[in-house]
Motif scaffolding. Structure first.
Motif, PDB file in Angstrom:
ATOM      1  N   LEU A  64      88.123  63.661 -17.305  1.00  0.00           N
ATOM      2  CA  LEU A  64      87.747  62.302 -17.567  1.00  0.00           C
ATOM      3  C   LEU A  64      87.238  62.017 -16.439  1.00  0.00           C
ATOM      4  N   GLU A  65      87.461  62.867 -15.237  1.00  0.00           N
ATOM      5  CA  GLU A  65      87.279  62.581 -13.485  1.00  0.00           C
ATOM      6  C   GLU A  65      84.902  62.548 -13.501  1.00  0.00           C
ATOM      7  N   GLY A  66      84.445  61.589 -13.594  1.00  0.00           N
ATOM      8  CA  GLY A  66      83.705  61.211 -13.112  1.00  0.00           C
ATOM      9  C   GLY A  66      82.841  60.898 -14.606  1.00  0.00           C
ATOM     10  N   HIS A  67      83.491  60.255 -15.983  1.00  0.00           N
ATOM     11  CA  HIS A  67      82.636  60.661 -16.788  1.00  0.00           C
ATOM     12  C   HIS A  67      83.120  58.877 -17.097  1.00  0.00           C
ATOM     13  N   PRO A  68      82.802  57.405 -17.366  1.00  0.00           N
ATOM     14  CA  PRO A  68      83.052  56.241 -17.502  1.00  0.00           C
ATOM     15  C   PRO A  68      83.804  56.057 -18.937  1.00  0.00           C
ATOM     16  N   ILE A  69      84.866  56.290 -19.106  1.00  0.00           N
ATOM     17  CA  ILE A  69      85.977  56.476 -20.191  1.00  0.00           C
ATOM     18  C   ILE A  69      86.483  54.933 -20.729  1.00  0.00           C
ATOM     19  N   LYS A  70      87.336  54.514 -21.608  1.00  0.00           N
ATOM     20  CA  LYS A  70      88.030  53.832 -21.866  1.00  0.00           C
ATOM     21  C   LYS A  70      89.341  54.106 -22.498  1.00  0.00           C
ATOM     22  N   VAL A  71      90.191  54.587 -22.334  1.00  0.00           N
ATOM     23  CA  VAL A  71      90.901  54.733 -23.670  1.00  0.00           C
ATOM     24  C   VAL A  71      92.064  53.692 -23.826  1.00  0.00           C
ATOM     25  N   LEU A  72      91.694  53.612 -25.179  1.00  0.00           N
ATOM     26  CA  LEU A  72      91.896  51.921 -25.908  1.00  0.00           C
ATOM     27  C   LEU A  72      93.239  51.830 -26.637  1.00  0.00           C
ATOM     28  N   SER A  73      93.192  53.889 -26.583  1.00  0.00           N
ATOM     29  CA  SER A  73      94.733  53.961 -27.707  1.00  0.00           C
ATOM     30  C   SER A  73      95.101  55.116 -28.177  1.00  0.00           C
ATOM     31  N   GLY A  74      96.544  55.939 -27.443  1.00  0.00           N
ATOM     32  CA  GLY A  74      95.966  57.194 -26.788  1.00  0.00           C
ATOM     33  C   GLY A  74      97.895  56.933 -27.831  1.00  0.00           C
ATOM     34  N   GLY A 133      94.091  56.920 -47.973  1.00  0.00           N
ATOM     35  CA  GLY A 133      93.613  57.976 -47.293  1.00  0.00           C
ATOM     36  C   GLY A 133      94.879  58.988 -46.661  1.00  0.00           C
ATOM     37  N   GLU A 134      94.688  60.396 -46.747  1.00  0.00           N
ATOM     38  CA  GLU A 134      95.960  61.368 -45.673  1.00  0.00           C
ATOM     39  C   GLU A 134      97.049  60.711 -44.635  1.00  0.00           C
ATOM     40  N   SER A 135      97.784  61.293 -43.782  1.00  0.00           N
ATOM     41  CA  SER A 135      98.539  61.073 -43.637  1.00  0.00           C
ATOM     42  C   SER A 135      98.094  61.708 -42.310  1.00  0.00           C
ATOM     43  N   THR A 136      97.754  61.335 -41.324  1.00  0.00           N
ATOM     44  CA  THR A 136      97.756  61.927 -39.809  1.00  0.00           C
ATOM     45  C   THR A 136      98.995  61.575 -38.952  1.00  0.00           C
ATOM     46  N   GLU A 137      99.221  62.514 -37.937  1.00  0.00           N
ATOM     47  CA  GLU A 137     100.349  62.806 -36.774  1.00  0.00           C
ATOM     48  C   GLU A 137     100.072  61.398 -35.590  1.00  0.00           C
ATOM     49  N   GLY A 138      98.664  61.382 -35.594  1.00  0.00           N
ATOM     50  CA  GLY A 138      97.931  60.808 -34.033  1.00  0.00           C
ATOM     51  C   GLY A 138      96.644  59.997 -34.385  1.00  0.00           C
ATOM     52  N   VAL A 139      96.946  59.330 -33.351  1.00  0.00           N
ATOM     53  CA  VAL A 139      95.088  58.779 -33.224  1.00  0.00           C
ATOM     54  C   VAL A 139      94.991  58.686 -31.955  1.00  0.00           C
ATOM     55  N   VAL A 140      93.621  58.627 -31.904  1.00  0.00           N
ATOM     56  CA  VAL A 140      93.334  58.291 -30.040  1.00  0.00           C
ATOM     57  C   VAL A 140      91.921  57.344 -30.467  1.00  0.00           C
ATOM     58  N   ILE A 141      91.573  56.073 -29.385  1.00  0.00           N
ATOM     59  CA  ILE A 141      90.283  55.916 -29.935  1.00  0.00           C
ATOM     60  C   ILE A 141      90.238  55.621 -28.838  1.00  0.00           C
ATOM     61  N   ALA A 142      89.080  56.247 -27.595  1.00  0.00           N
ATOM     62  CA  ALA A 142      87.815  55.796 -26.756  1.00  0.00           C
ATOM     63  C   ALA A 142      86.873  55.037 -27.423  1.00  0.00           C
ATOM     64  N   GLU A 143      86.622  54.187 -25.373  1.00  0.00           N
ATOM     65  CA  GLU A 143      84.977  53.512 -25.687  1.00  0.00           C
ATOM     66  C   GLU A 143      84.757  53.986 -24.858  1.00  0.00           C
ATOM     67  N   PHE A 144      83.644  54.258 -24.518  1.00  0.00           N
ATOM     68  CA  PHE A 144      82.281  54.842 -24.220  1.00  0.00           C
ATOM     69  C   PHE A 144      80.896  54.073 -23.614  1.00  0.00           C
ATOM     70  N   PRO A 145      80.627  53.738 -22.784  1.00  0.00           N
ATOM     71  CA  PRO A 145      79.613  53.038 -22.628  1.00  0.00           C
ATOM     72  C   PRO A 145      78.399  53.086 -23.781  1.00  0.00           C
ATOM     73  N   SER A 146      78.100  54.480 -24.071  1.00  0.00           N
ATOM     74  CA  SER A 146      76.842  54.973 -24.624  1.00  0.00           C
ATOM     75  C   SER A 146      77.752  56.071 -25.868  1.00  0.00           C
ATOM     76  N   MET A 147      76.956  56.208 -26.722  1.00  0.00           N
ATOM     77  CA  MET A 147      77.238  57.341 -27.052  1.00  0.00           C
ATOM     78  C   MET A 147      76.452  58.614 -26.024  1.00  0.00           C
ATOM     79  N   GLU A 148      75.444  58.701 -25.358  1.00  0.00           N
ATOM     80  CA  GLU A 148      75.292  59.457 -24.887  1.00  0.00           C
ATOM     81  C   GLU A 148      75.878  60.267 -23.944  1.00  0.00           C
ATOM     82  N   ALA A 149      76.791  58.949 -22.997  1.00  0.00           N
ATOM     83  CA  ALA A 149      78.210  59.157 -21.812  1.00  0.00           C
ATOM     84  C   ALA A 149      78.873  59.848 -22.877  1.00  0.00           C
TER      85      ALA A 149
END
Length: 95
Positions: free
Chosen positions: A25-35, A44-60
């Protein structure tokens, strides 16, 4: 970006991934909203865990995901579990 862990295959590989991933993640503009916080599957099907991350753009987000550092760490993730990764552009619903 949303990642869901569907099924663990090899806990040791996941732990290797979790050890390497933060450095990618170093050098990348990421904000983890939920980990891997508490979650409820409503449809739908169950899932073991979810991570939601925000970037300033899709390119980032693409720059981080395709970086050599993340691709190296990712090798452990794909051996360790079945994941689903979704890149979605943030938009505001319109009438």
């Amino acid at each position: 970006m949303v990642f869901t862990r569907e099924k663990t295959l090899d806990r040791a590989e996941l732990e290797a991934y979790w050890k390497e991933a933060p450095a990618t993640l170093e050098g990348h503009p990421i904000k983890v909203l939920s980990g891997y916080g508490p979650h409820e599957v409503w449809e739908g099907e169950s899932t073991e865990g979810v991570v939601i991350a925000e970037f300033p753009s899709m390119e980032a987000a693409r720059a981080w995901y395709h970086s050599p550092a993340y691709q190296k760490a990712r090798e452990h993730r794909v051996k360790g579990a079945v994941y689903r990764g979704i890149l979605v552009e943030g938009t505001t619903p319109q009438d």
